[in-house]
Motif scaffolding. Structure first.
Motif, PDB file in Angstrom:
ATOM      1  N   VAL A   1      26.194  56.827 -54.572  1.00 30.30           N
ATOM      2  CA  VAL A   1      26.345  55.121 -53.683  1.00 30.30           C
ATOM      3  C   VAL A   1      27.013  55.130 -52.665  1.00 30.30           C
ATOM      4  O   VAL A   1      28.203  55.739 -52.828  1.00 30.30           O
ATOM      5  CB  VAL A   1      27.075  54.411 -55.513  1.00 30.30           C
ATOM      6  N   GLN A   2      26.239  54.046 -51.936  1.00 34.70           N
ATOM      7  CA  GLN A   2      27.210  53.755 -50.388  1.00 34.70           C
ATOM      8  C   GLN A   2      27.613  52.987 -50.141  1.00 34.70           C
ATOM      9  O   GLN A   2      25.822  51.600 -50.093  1.00 34.70           O
ATOM     10  CB  GLN A   2      26.485  54.607 -49.412  1.00 34.70           C
ATOM     11  N   LEU A   3      28.709  52.295 -50.083  1.00 33.50           N
ATOM     12  CA  LEU A   3      28.830  50.787 -48.919  1.00 33.50           C
ATOM     13  C   LEU A   3      28.485  50.821 -46.941  1.00 33.50           C
ATOM     14  O   LEU A   3      30.357  51.682 -47.284  1.00 33.50           O
ATOM     15  CB  LEU A   3      29.377  49.691 -49.351  1.00 33.50           C
ATOM     16  N   VAL A   4      28.426  51.231 -46.367  1.00 35.73           N
ATOM     17  CA  VAL A   4      28.792  51.321 -45.159  1.00 35.73           C
ATOM     18  C   VAL A   4      29.148  50.189 -44.193  1.00 35.73           C
ATOM     19  O   VAL A   4      28.088  49.698 -43.773  1.00 35.73           O
ATOM     20  CB  VAL A   4      27.978  52.091 -44.129  1.00 35.73           C
ATOM     21  N   GLU A   5      30.210  49.669 -43.618  1.00 32.56           N
ATOM     22  CA  GLU A   5      30.635  48.750 -42.920  1.00 32.56           C
ATOM     23  C   GLU A   5      30.811  49.065 -41.951  1.00 32.56           C
ATOM     24  O   GLU A   5      31.348  49.995 -41.725  1.00 32.56           O
ATOM     25  CB  GLU A   5      31.994  47.875 -43.572  1.00 32.56           C
ATOM     26  N   SER A   6      30.227  47.987 -40.803  1.00 28.31           N
ATOM     27  CA  SER A   6      30.694  47.991 -39.312  1.00 28.31           C
ATOM     28  C   SER A   6      30.371  46.636 -39.127  1.00 28.31           C
ATOM     29  O   SER A   6      30.609  45.753 -39.596  1.00 28.31           O
ATOM     30  CB  SER A   6      29.391  48.897 -39.045  1.00 28.31           C
ATOM     31  N   GLY A   7      30.803  46.777 -36.905  1.00 28.12           N
ATOM     32  CA  GLY A   7      31.021  45.460 -36.348  1.00 28.12           C
ATOM     33  C   GLY A   7      32.017  45.549 -36.327  1.00 28.12           C
ATOM     34  O   GLY A   7      32.406  44.050 -35.553  1.00 28.12           O
ATOM     35  N   GLY A   8      33.401  45.776 -36.616  1.00 20.28           N
ATOM     36  CA  GLY A   8      34.432  44.862 -36.138  1.00 20.28           C
ATOM     37  C   GLY A   8      34.833  45.927 -34.917  1.00 20.28           C
ATOM     38  O   GLY A   8      33.843  46.888 -34.418  1.00 20.28           O
ATOM     39  N   GLY A   9      36.191  45.438 -34.496  1.00 17.97           N
ATOM     40  CA  GLY A   9      36.395  45.468 -33.331  1.00 17.97           C
ATOM     41  C   GLY A   9      37.619  44.781 -32.375  1.00 17.97           C
ATOM     42  O   GLY A   9      38.371  44.013 -33.529  1.00 17.97           O
ATOM     43  N   LEU A  10      37.532  44.576 -31.604  1.00 20.83           N
ATOM     44  CA  LEU A  10      38.776  43.913 -30.763  1.00 20.83           C
ATOM     45  C   LEU A  10      37.947  42.954 -30.148  1.00 20.83           C
ATOM     46  O   LEU A  10      37.382  43.402 -29.564  1.00 20.83           O
ATOM     47  CB  LEU A  10      39.905  44.831 -29.437  1.00 20.83           C
ATOM     48  N   VAL A  11      38.881  41.144 -30.307  1.00 26.84           N
ATOM     49  CA  VAL A  11      38.475  40.272 -30.041  1.00 26.84           C
ATOM     50  C   VAL A  11      39.504  39.478 -29.500  1.00 26.84           C
ATOM     51  O   VAL A  11      40.654  39.304 -30.481  1.00 26.84           O
ATOM     52  CB  VAL A  11      37.541  39.427 -30.925  1.00 26.84           C
ATOM     53  N   GLN A  12      39.463  38.547 -29.411  1.00 27.67           N
ATOM     54  CA  GLN A  12      40.406  38.149 -28.357  1.00 27.67           C
ATOM     55  C   GLN A  12      39.634  35.723 -29.313  1.00 27.67           C
ATOM     56  O   GLN A  12      38.941  36.310 -29.759  1.00 27.67           O
ATOM     57  CB  GLN A  12      40.032  36.971 -26.786  1.00 27.67           C
ATOM     58  N   PRO A  13      41.139  35.533 -29.743  1.00 31.37           N
ATOM     59  CA  PRO A  13      41.346  34.653 -30.380  1.00 31.37           C
ATOM     60  C   PRO A  13      39.984  33.608 -30.201  1.00 31.37           C
ATOM     61  O   PRO A  13      39.872  33.253 -28.456  1.00 31.37           O
ATOM     62  CB  PRO A  13      42.656  34.141 -29.983  1.00 31.37           C
ATOM     63  N   GLY A  14      39.886  32.543 -30.587  1.00 27.72           N
ATOM     64  CA  GLY A  14      38.436  31.780 -30.386  1.00 27.72           C
ATOM     65  C   GLY A  14      37.160  32.254 -30.880  1.00 27.72           C
ATOM     66  O   GLY A  14      36.279  31.886 -30.927  1.00 27.72           O
ATOM     67  N   GLY A  15      37.500  34.012 -30.163  1.00 27.01           N
ATOM     68  CA  GLY A  15      35.847  34.563 -30.327  1.00 27.01           C
ATOM     69  C   GLY A  15      35.051  34.859 -31.362  1.00 27.01           C
ATOM     70  O   GLY A  15      35.612  34.107 -32.911  1.00 27.01           O
ATOM     71  N   SER A  16      34.110  35.693 -31.592  1.00 27.47           N
ATOM     72  CA  SER A  16      33.399  36.108 -33.115  1.00 27.47           C
ATOM     73  C   SER A  16      32.752  37.274 -33.109  1.00 27.47           C
ATOM     74  O   SER A  16      32.624  37.976 -32.055  1.00 27.47           O
ATOM     75  CB  SER A  16      32.110  35.058 -32.473  1.00 27.47           C
ATOM     76  N   LEU A  17      32.822  37.911 -33.859  1.00 29.83           N
ATOM     77  CA  LEU A  17      31.723  38.886 -35.030  1.00 29.83           C
ATOM     78  C   LEU A  17      31.199  38.891 -35.991  1.00 29.83           C
ATOM     79  O   LEU A  17      31.287  37.890 -36.569  1.00 29.83           O
ATOM     80  CB  LEU A  17      33.399  40.038 -35.514  1.00 29.83           C
ATOM     81  N   ARG A  18      30.222  39.530 -36.366  1.00 33.61           N
ATOM     82  CA  ARG A  18      29.802  40.188 -37.670  1.00 33.61           C
ATOM     83  C   ARG A  18      29.261  40.746 -37.710  1.00 33.61           C
ATOM     84  O   ARG A  18      29.243  42.188 -37.279  1.00 33.61           O
ATOM     85  CB  ARG A  18      28.251  39.322 -37.277  1.00 33.61           C
ATOM     86  N   LEU A  19      30.070  40.841 -38.958  1.00 38.46           N
ATOM     87  CA  LEU A  19      30.396  41.752 -40.001  1.00 38.46           C
ATOM     88  C   LEU A  19      29.140  42.212 -40.412  1.00 38.46           C
ATOM     89  O   LEU A  19      28.645  41.319 -41.228  1.00 38.46           O
ATOM     90  CB  LEU A  19      31.792  42.831 -40.939  1.00 38.46           C
ATOM     91  N   SER A  20      28.360  44.236 -40.896  1.00 36.99           N
ATOM     92  CA  SER A  20      27.768  44.061 -41.935  1.00 36.99           C
ATOM     93  C   SER A  20      28.411  44.843 -42.953  1.00 36.99           C
ATOM     94  O   SER A  20      28.932  45.688 -42.387  1.00 36.99           O
ATOM     95  CB  SER A  20      25.881  44.522 -40.751  1.00 36.99           C
ATOM     96  N   CYS A  21      27.516  45.538 -43.745  1.00 35.49           N
ATOM     97  CA  CYS A  21      27.717  46.246 -45.034  1.00 35.49           C
ATOM     98  C   CYS A  21      26.039  46.488 -45.487  1.00 35.49           C
ATOM     99  O   CYS A  21      25.477  45.805 -45.946  1.00 35.49           O
ATOM    100  CB  CYS A  21      28.415  45.187 -46.164  1.00 35.49           C
ATOM    101  N   ALA A  22      26.368  48.331 -45.459  1.00 38.67           N
ATOM    102  CA  ALA A  22      24.803  48.326 -45.479  1.00 38.67           C
ATOM    103  C   ALA A  22      24.604  49.417 -47.107  1.00 38.67           C
ATOM    104  O   ALA A  22      25.812  50.279 -47.047  1.00 38.67           O
ATOM    105  CB  ALA A  22      24.248  49.647 -44.156  1.00 38.67           C
ATOM    106  N   ALA A  23      24.013  48.907 -47.926  1.00 41.49           N
ATOM    107  CA  ALA A  23      24.256  49.430 -49.611  1.00 41.49           C
ATOM    108  C   ALA A  23      22.961  50.178 -49.533  1.00 41.49           C
ATOM    109  O   ALA A  23      21.971  50.310 -48.667  1.00 41.49           O
ATOM    110  CB  ALA A  23      24.551  48.409 -49.982  1.00 41.49           C
ATOM    111  N   SER A  24      23.823  51.337 -50.770  1.00 39.83           N
ATOM    112  CA  SER A  24      22.463  52.388 -50.720  1.00 39.83           C
ATOM    113  C   SER A  24      22.644  52.899 -52.024  1.00 39.83           C
ATOM    114  O   SER A  24      23.777  53.045 -52.706  1.00 39.83           O
ATOM    115  CB  SER A  24      22.404  53.389 -49.346  1.00 39.83           C
ATOM    116  N   GLY A  25      22.543  53.014 -52.956  1.00 40.25           N
ATOM    117  CA  GLY A  25      22.549  54.095 -53.990  1.00 40.25           C
ATOM    118  C   GLY A  25      22.514  53.643 -55.279  1.00 40.25           C
ATOM    119  O   GLY A  25      23.214  54.153 -56.030  1.00 40.25           O
ATOM    120  N   PHE A  26      22.388  51.747 -55.855  1.00 37.69           N
ATOM    121  CA  PHE A  26      22.188  51.480 -56.720  1.00 37.69           C
ATOM    122  C   PHE A  26      21.786  50.097 -56.547  1.00 37.69           C
ATOM    123  O   PHE A  26      20.735  49.487 -55.375  1.00 37.69           O
ATOM    124  CB  PHE A  26      23.865  50.676 -56.658  1.00 37.69           C
ATOM    125  N   GLY A  27      21.287  49.001 -57.459  1.00 43.99           N
ATOM    126  CA  GLY A  27      20.676  48.302 -57.313  1.00 43.99           C
ATOM    127  C   GLY A  27      20.987  46.792 -56.429  1.00 43.99           C
ATOM    128  O   GLY A  27      21.312  45.704 -57.304  1.00 43.99           O
TER     129      GLY A  27
END
Length: 115
Positions: A1-27
């Protein structure tokens, strides 16, 4: 079973980010998916949840209207779109998969909101 997050980082106030979490090994499509966050010196808090079919979502009051959780069951991935970011959104964000007694966690991705 794996959950792998990505998309984090440094952003200025008012900015945007999109986080992703890729799953494997389970339904993935049978699991509710939750994003949590933990800021330095604070307890982990629930940010957003989406049910297994994607038909229902819920958010912490602090992020309502700014964050959107979504999922793509064909890609085994859950997303967190974060807009209008504030310094108080700075935290490590974790992906969680939950179904009955099964409970899986990712390693987290760091989000820093700072000018």
């Amino acid at each position: 079973v794996q959950l792998v997050e990505s998309g984090g980082g440094l952003v200025q106030p008012g900015g945007s980010l999109r986080l992703s979490c890729a799953a494997s090994g389970f339904g993935f499509s049978s699991y509710d998916m939750i994003w949590y966050r933990q800021a330095p010196g604070k307890e982990r808090e629930l940010v957003a949840i989406i049910t297994s079919g994607g038909g229902s979502t819920n958010y912490a009051d602090s992020v309502k209207g700014r964050f959107t959780i979504s999922r793509d069951n064909a890609k085994n991935t859950v997303y967190l779109q974060m807009n209008s970011l504030k310094p108080e959104d700075t935290a490590v964000y974790y992906c969680n998969a939950r179904r009955w007694v099964s409970d899986y966690w990712g390693q987290g991705t760091r989000v820093t909101v700072s000018s």
